[in-house]
Motif scaffolding. Structure first.
Motif, PDB file in Angstrom:
ATOM      1  N   UNK A  20      15.008 -19.848  66.977  1.00  0.00           N
ATOM      2  CA  UNK A  20      14.843 -21.191  66.412  1.00  0.00           C
ATOM      3  C   UNK A  20      13.805 -21.176  65.300  1.00  0.00           C
ATOM      4  N   UNK A  21      12.701 -20.476  65.506  1.00  0.00           N
ATOM      5  CA  UNK A  21      11.668 -20.388  64.471  1.00  0.00           C
ATOM      6  C   UNK A  21      12.224 -19.744  63.202  1.00  0.00           C
ATOM      7  N   UNK A  22      13.034 -18.713  63.348  1.00  0.00           N
ATOM      8  CA  UNK A  22      13.630 -18.067  62.170  1.00  0.00           C
ATOM      9  C   UNK A  22      14.622 -18.988  61.469  1.00  0.00           C
ATOM     10  N   UNK A  23      15.375 -19.794  62.224  1.00  0.00           N
ATOM     11  CA  UNK A  23      16.270 -20.780  61.614  1.00  0.00           C
ATOM     12  C   UNK A  23      15.464 -21.797  60.804  1.00  0.00           C
ATOM     13  N   UNK A  24      14.341 -22.238  61.357  1.00  0.00           N
ATOM     14  CA  UNK A  24      13.487 -23.188  60.637  1.00  0.00           C
ATOM     15  C   UNK A  24      12.911 -22.556  59.377  1.00  0.00           C
ATOM     16  N   UNK A  25      12.491 -21.302  59.462  1.00  0.00           N
ATOM     17  CA  UNK A  25      11.959 -20.605  58.284  1.00  0.00           C
ATOM     18  C   UNK A  25      13.020 -20.482  57.197  1.00  0.00           C
ATOM     19  N   UNK A  55      13.560 -24.092  55.801  1.00  0.00           N
ATOM     20  CA  UNK A  55      12.346 -24.610  55.151  1.00  0.00           C
ATOM     21  C   UNK A  55      11.454 -23.433  54.755  1.00  0.00           C
ATOM     22  N   UNK A  56      11.817 -22.696  53.713  1.00  0.00           N
ATOM     23  CA  UNK A  56      11.104 -21.450  53.383  1.00  0.00           C
ATOM     24  C   UNK A  56       9.638 -21.627  52.990  1.00  0.00           C
ATOM     25  N   UNK A  57       9.227 -22.808  52.571  1.00  0.00           N
ATOM     26  CA  UNK A  57       7.821 -22.999  52.198  1.00  0.00           C
ATOM     27  C   UNK A  57       6.973 -23.531  53.352  1.00  0.00           C
ATOM     28  N   UNK A  58       7.598 -23.834  54.476  1.00  0.00           N
ATOM     29  CA  UNK A  58       6.852 -24.383  55.617  1.00  0.00           C
ATOM     30  C   UNK A  58       5.870 -23.353  56.152  1.00  0.00           C
ATOM     31  N   UNK A  59       4.672 -23.831  56.519  1.00  0.00           N
ATOM     32  CA  UNK A  59       3.643 -22.944  57.059  1.00  0.00           C
ATOM     33  C   UNK A  59       3.536 -23.047  58.577  1.00  0.00           C
ATOM     34  N   UNK A  60       4.131 -24.070  59.166  1.00  0.00           N
ATOM     35  CA  UNK A  60       4.073 -24.247  60.607  1.00  0.00           C
ATOM     36  C   UNK A  60       4.712 -25.557  61.014  1.00  0.00           C
ATOM     37  N   UNK A  61       4.551 -25.883  62.292  1.00  0.00           N
ATOM     38  CA  UNK A  61       5.165 -27.110  62.766  1.00  0.00           C
ATOM     39  C   UNK A  61       4.473 -27.671  63.988  1.00  0.00           C
ATOM     40  N   UNK A  62       4.933 -28.854  64.385  1.00  0.00           N
ATOM     41  CA  UNK A  62       4.346 -29.570  65.509  1.00  0.00           C
ATOM     42  C   UNK A  62       5.295 -30.683  65.932  1.00  0.00           C
ATOM     43  N   UNK A 101      -1.822 -22.676  67.810  1.00  0.00           N
ATOM     44  CA  UNK A 101      -1.986 -22.191  69.181  1.00  0.00           C
ATOM     45  C   UNK A 101      -0.914 -21.172  69.567  1.00  0.00           C
ATOM     46  N   UNK A 102       0.101 -21.022  68.748  1.00  0.00           N
ATOM     47  CA  UNK A 102       1.147 -20.019  68.990  1.00  0.00           C
ATOM     48  C   UNK A 102       1.982 -19.865  67.722  1.00  0.00           C
ATOM     49  N   UNK A 103       2.926 -18.924  67.773  1.00  0.00           N
ATOM     50  CA  UNK A 103       3.757 -18.638  66.603  1.00  0.00           C
ATOM     51  C   UNK A 103       5.245 -18.852  66.874  1.00  0.00           C
ATOM     52  N   UNK A 104       5.576 -19.753  67.747  1.00  0.00           N
ATOM     53  CA  UNK A 104       6.973 -20.117  67.975  1.00  0.00           C
ATOM     54  C   UNK A 104       7.857 -18.963  68.393  1.00  0.00           C
ATOM     55  N   UNK A 105       7.292 -17.963  69.057  1.00  0.00           N
ATOM     56  CA  UNK A 105       8.083 -16.814  69.495  1.00  0.00           C
ATOM     57  C   UNK A 105       8.229 -15.723  68.457  1.00  0.00           C
ATOM     58  N   UNK A 106       7.615 -15.875  67.284  1.00  0.00           N
ATOM     59  CA  UNK A 106       7.771 -14.902  66.197  1.00  0.00           C
ATOM     60  C   UNK A 106       6.867 -13.680  66.326  1.00  0.00           C
ATOM     61  N   UNK A 107       5.901 -13.723  67.201  1.00  0.00           N
ATOM     62  CA  UNK A 107       4.906 -12.660  67.248  1.00  0.00           C
ATOM     63  C   UNK A 107       4.453 -12.430  68.674  1.00  0.00           C
ATOM     64  N   UNK A 108       4.010 -11.211  68.942  1.00  0.00           N
ATOM     65  CA  UNK A 108       3.436 -10.938  70.261  1.00  0.00           C
ATOM     66  C   UNK A 108       2.130 -11.701  70.440  1.00  0.00           C
ATOM     67  N   UNK A 109       1.543 -12.168  69.319  1.00  0.00           N
ATOM     68  CA  UNK A 109       0.367 -13.034  69.417  1.00  0.00           C
ATOM     69  C   UNK A 109       0.716 -14.290  70.207  1.00  0.00           C
TER      70      UNK A 109
END
Length: 181
Positions: free
Chosen positions: A92-97, A100-107, A131-139
């Motif tokens: 889902x995060x990749x679909x949003x990216x 919306x290629x210029x988006x820096x994040x969401x809420x 607080x997180x990266x929407x599943x995009x990172x092990x962070x």
């Protein structure tokens, strides 16, 4: 009634290569991504992309280049996404990216703030700690109560610093006798 609204909280980063947990996202614009038209396998986004208030935007831009510090957090200004879904899936995060290629994040609350402020003619801005990266990172695995508290504290610290009289004086604002600017 207030003349401006600042939404503070936590959200997700979409640029995990350049962002860190606790960085603070400040909306230059807000894109709502939930409203879609689905007549075929393809979706058509019916959401809006809008900008908040010019005064609040200028105020938070001024602080970006000055003396705010909160541990290692950085200010990230740009387009925020807002919708009713908490994004924890890399798909889902990749679909949003992609949409919306210029988006820096969401809420999840900014859309409501936008609609309420639009109806009352108020300026608004959204300020969220990552607080997180929407599943995009092990962070993302670090999305614990401690990380959420740290991210919220970073966003709150930036807002408090921005609204301090020293920051406002830098923009030429003067405190009135009732404590407002």
């Amino acid at each position: 009634s207030p003349s401006a609204t600042i939404m503070i909280g936590t959200g997700f980063g979409l640029k995990h290569e350049q962002q860190s947990l606790g960085d603070v996202l400040v909306s230059q614009s807000l894109a709502t991504y939930d409203l879609e038209l689905k007549e075929t396998a393809q979706s058509v986004n019916l959401g809006v992309i809008t900008c908040g208030g010019a005064h609040l935007s200028s105020l938070f831009k001024y602080v970006d280049t000055h003396d705010w510090e909160f541990v290692s957090s950085k200010v990230r200004r740009g387009q925020l996404l807002s919708g009713s879904k908490v994004v924890r899936s890399a798909d889902i995060a990749n679909q949003l990216k992609e949409r919306y290629p210029v988006a820096i994040g969401g809420e999840t609350e900014g859309d409501g703030v936008y609609h309420a402020c639009r109806a009352s003619g108020q300026e608004w801005i959204v300020v969220k700690g990552i607080s997180h990266f929407g599943g995009l990172s092990s962070k993302n695995a670090e999305n614990s109560e401690e990380v959420q508290a740290f991210a919220a504290a970073a966003a709150t610290s930036l807002v408090l610093h921005t609204l301090s009289s020293d920051s406002l004086k830098g923009l030429g604002c003067v405190a009135r006798t009732d404590g407002t600017f």
